[in-house]
Design an enzyme around this catalytic site. Sequence first.
Site, mmCIF file in Angstrom:
data_model
loop_
_atom_site.group_PDB
_atom_site.id
_atom_site.type_symbol
_atom_site.label_atom_id
_atom_site.label_comp_id
_atom_site.label_asym_id
_atom_site.label_seq_id
_atom_site.Cartn_x
_atom_site.Cartn_y
_atom_site.Cartn_z
ATOM 1 N N ARG A 126 22.730 -6.547 14.090
ATOM 2 C CA ARG A 126 23.415 -7.547 14.915
ATOM 3 C C ARG A 126 24.173 -8.549 14.068
ATOM 4 N NH1 ARG A 126 20.685 -10.730 19.353
ATOM 5 N NH2 ARG A 126 22.838 -11.397 19.685
ATOM 6 N N ARG A 174 23.721 -20.410 16.292
ATOM 7 C CA ARG A 174 24.305 -20.340 14.953
ATOM 8 C C ARG A 174 25.764 -20.774 14.952
ATOM 9 N NH1 ARG A 174 21.447 -16.849 16.933
ATOM 10 N NH2 ARG A 174 19.439 -16.181 16.093
ATOM 11 N N LYS A 216 16.241 -20.016 2.320
ATOM 12 C CA LYS A 216 16.438 -18.572 2.332
ATOM 13 C C LYS A 216 17.909 -18.183 2.330
ATOM 14 C CE LYS A 216 16.816 -14.390 4.148
ATOM 15 N NZ LYS A 216 18.005 -13.864 4.845
ATOM 16 N N PRO A 233 15.563 -14.221 -2.497
ATOM 17 C CA PRO A 233 15.447 -14.653 -1.100
ATOM 18 C C PRO A 233 14.106 -14.224 -0.512
ATOM 19 C CG PRO A 233 17.547 -13.537 -1.497
ATOM 20 C CD PRO A 233 16.703 -13.313 -2.699
ATOM 21 N N ASP A 235 12.421 -13.783 2.775
ATOM 22 C CA ASP A 235 12.411 -13.680 4.226
ATOM 23 C C ASP A 235 11.048 -13.132 4.630
ATOM 24 O OD1 ASP A 235 12.336 -11.060 3.558
ATOM 25 O OD2 ASP A 235 14.332 -10.594 4.235
#
Length: 289
Positions: A126, A174, A216, A233, A235
């Site tokens: 996505r 966002r 992140k 990073p 996550d």
Amino acid sequence: MGEYRFKSEDIDLELTLTCGQTFCWNRFEGGLYGEGSDRFYSFRNGEPLIAEEKDGVLVVETELSEKEVRKALDLETDLDKVFSEFPESEALERSVSELWGLRIISDEFFPCLVSYLCSPQMRIPRIKKMHNDIARQFGEEVEVDGKTVYRFPEPEELAEASEEALRELGVGYRAEYIVKSTEMIENGHYSHEELSEMNYEEAREHIKQLYGVGDKVADCVLLFSKGFHEAYPIDTWAQKCIKTHYPALHHDKYEKTSENVREHFGQKAGYAQEYLFHAARKDIIEVED
DNA sequence: AGCCAGGCAAGTG
DNA sequence: CACTTGCATGGC
């Protein structure tokens, strides 16, 4: 158009472009993550970059210099050297043997930034869809290799997009991150050029001035567009990897874990992250919740 | 029908 | 500083 040829045993192009680190490359035909042509394109400084692996050779067609091509696909990095300098680890050895040739790309700053501004609480396909929708809606339509494609907008182009227009593309909350950060860049209140003069710690603090950039996302953009290969990073997947395979490095606080993994893996920690991250997602190594 | 996904900013104690 | 909360959307 210029053409450069590289030994393809040094890079797995398909894996590098489809493992979810970059949202700035596309296939000419088909989605990036599904079936389709094995001819890929991206842009740098407005110039198209076409990459294809054939008969053991990586062929890149572009007007860009060889130096810029090498930088974009990180062809300068000696993978053997990188892995030989990591501490011994079964999980990493298995990941490396299964994913050999995976490299850390270096995308343009702005498209990379916007992709990762879209990434919170979102699945990789996505994020890619959002990136492409933004390009189609606000970028320039250009011909590449006889095909009509869309170049991701420059900051001044995306600055024209309203928060509402972005929300209509499905980016949700966002949209505010994109609008505010793009505005800062477009009106000269933020310059990513300065990042190149800084060390990793300074750069991470600096980039977090942008709205929507936390720990992140900062690490992702530094790693995938600014060449900070020590960025790791963390996550949800990386967190699980660390918990499972490097419990001594795990900590509840992002900054502390980050410090631990960078101290453990060293200057190329980002390479360890990339191999472990992808191996975990591909079920090559196990991870617990 | 809920639950969750490459987190983040803002608010409170 | 540590901890909580709200946030958009689509796929399963």
